[in-house]
Write a protein that holds these residues in place. Structure first.
Motif, PDB file in Angstrom:
ATOM      1  N   ALA A  88       0.867  -1.157  -0.018  1.00 29.18           N
ATOM      2  CA  ALA A  88       0.009  -0.128  -0.105  1.00 29.18           C
ATOM      3  C   ALA A  88       0.958   1.164  -0.004  1.00 29.18           C
ATOM      4  CB  ALA A  88      -0.923   0.124   1.057  1.00 29.18           C
ATOM      5  N   TYR A  89       0.437   2.284  -0.773  1.00 25.99           N
ATOM      6  CA  TYR A  89       1.187   3.395  -0.888  1.00 25.99           C
ATOM      7  C   TYR A  89       0.944   4.228   0.271  1.00 25.99           C
ATOM      8  CZ  TYR A  89       3.114   8.017  -2.575  1.00 25.99           C
ATOM      9  OH  TYR A  89       3.551   9.350  -2.776  1.00 25.99           O
ATOM     10  N   PRO A  90       2.153   4.758   0.950  1.00 27.55           N
ATOM     11  CA  PRO A  90       1.692   5.685   2.179  1.00 27.55           C
ATOM     12  C   PRO A  90       1.559   7.028   1.711  1.00 27.55           C
ATOM     13  CG  PRO A  90       4.124   5.290   1.850  1.00 27.55           C
ATOM     14  CD  PRO A  90       3.435   4.449   0.851  1.00 27.55           C
ATOM     15  N   PRO A  91       0.562   7.879   2.189  1.00 25.96           N
ATOM     16  CA  PRO A  91       0.435   9.174   1.657  1.00 25.96           C
ATOM     17  C   PRO A  91       1.322  10.112   2.158  1.00 25.96           C
ATOM     18  CG  PRO A  91      -1.421   8.469   3.163  1.00 25.96           C
ATOM     19  CD  PRO A  91      -0.805   7.259   2.754  1.00 25.96           C
ATOM     20  N   GLN A  92       1.821   9.724   3.540  1.00 29.26           N
ATOM     21  CA  GLN A  92       2.655  10.514   4.280  1.00 29.26           C
ATOM     22  C   GLN A  92       3.881   9.583   5.007  1.00 29.26           C
ATOM     23  OE1 GLN A  92       1.929  13.898   3.122  1.00 29.26           O
ATOM     24  NE2 GLN A  92       3.224  14.366   4.984  1.00 29.26           N
ATOM     25  N   VAL A  93       4.944   9.845   5.013  1.00 30.20           N
ATOM     26  CA  VAL A  93       5.916   9.283   5.715  1.00 30.20           C
ATOM     27  C   VAL A  93       6.846  10.425   6.541  1.00 30.20           C
ATOM     28  CG1 VAL A  93       8.178   7.825   5.692  1.00 30.20           C
ATOM     29  CG2 VAL A  93       6.418   7.730   3.788  1.00 30.20           C
ATOM     30  N   ALA A  94       7.090   9.897   7.866  1.00 30.24           N
ATOM     31  CA  ALA A  94       7.732  10.889   8.850  1.00 30.24           C
ATOM     32  C   ALA A  94       9.000  11.358   8.207  1.00 30.24           C
ATOM     33  CB  ALA A  94       7.907  10.051  10.268  1.00 30.24           C
ATOM     34  N   ARG A  95       9.420  12.686   8.235  1.00 34.04           N
ATOM     35  CA  ARG A  95      10.456  12.983   7.831  1.00 34.04           C
ATOM     36  C   ARG A  95      11.724  12.586   8.466  1.00 34.04           C
ATOM     37  NH1 ARG A  95       9.319  19.391   6.118  1.00 34.04           N
ATOM     38  NH2 ARG A  95       7.264  18.951   4.971  1.00 34.04           N
ATOM     39  N   TRP A  96      11.611  12.152   9.706  1.00 34.78           N
ATOM     40  CA  TRP A  96      12.826  11.879  10.391  1.00 34.78           C
ATOM     41  C   TRP A  96      13.085  10.396  10.180  1.00 34.78           C
ATOM     42  CZ3 TRP A  96      11.643   7.498  13.370  1.00 34.78           C
ATOM     43  CH2 TRP A  96      10.431   7.261  13.631  1.00 34.78           C
TER      44      TRP A  96
END
Length: 193
Positions: A110-118
């Motif tokens: 599944a494509y993640p709409p957001q990923v934590a920048r860290w």
């Protein structure tokens, strides 16, 4: 069919082979050579995708969708080749990054709409326990493939227990790779499935 996938964004399904070919088990190592050459070239591209996605996630918090699809396709192709080489299907793997629902080995991430920048900065550290477990399960999978070779040779069948153990090793490898490459934020579950 392999045991059920747990609730995780990366899934692998492999259809159980009813009558694997006894003769084909002797030449699979040779037949997959063109795939490994293609995967080597595509792997070089994946290295650059990995570097670009590192910076893209760090600055935007998003995994570029085209790059994500490329990585999924590469994992899909590689898993099909490994499953073929591990006697899990007699159907020759396609030279394609695309999904083929009719092929006995199917991967979805599944494509993640957001990923934590860290995440790109410390993900390598977070992934270590899962990488160690995945490595151990893949060693077990190789042992199971060794015994499956003789079972197929003498009985013409892939024992269900060996098949399930190998599938679980491949499934763990897929989950850990998708977590390690920032394709999901959900940590791989430590379950035998």
């Amino acid at each position: 069919m392999t045991p059920e996938n747990p609730d995780y964004p990366a899934t692998l399904e492999i259809d159980f082979p009813q009558k694997p070919s006894r003769l084909l088990i002797f030449v699979r190592g040779i037949l997959v050579i063109p795939h490994y050459i293609a995967l080597l070239v595509l792997g070089i591209g994946a290295f650059f995708v990995w570097i670009i996605s590192f910076w893209a996630i760090l600055f935007t918090g998003r995994y570029p969708e085209g790059m994500f699809n490329y990585m999924v396709g590469l994992m899909r192709w590689g898993t099909r080749v490994i499953a073929y080489q591990f006697f899990m299907t007699d159907k020759y793997p396609p030279f394609s990054l695309e999904d083929d629902p009719s092929y006995p080995v199917r991967i979805q991430i599944a494509y993640p709409p957001q990923v934590a920048r860290w995440r790109p900065l410390v993900n390598w550290l977070l992934a270590y326990p899962a990488l160690i477990a995945s490595y151990g399960l893949m060693l077990l999978a190789y042992v199971c493939v060794f015994f499956a070779f003789f079972a197929i040779l003498f009985t013409g069948r892939y024992p269900q227990g060996l098949f399930n153990a190998v599938s679980i090793g491949l499934r763990w490898q897929l989950r850990v790779n998708s977590f390690s490459y920032w394709m999901t934020e959900k940590y791989p579950p430590f379950v035998w499935a």
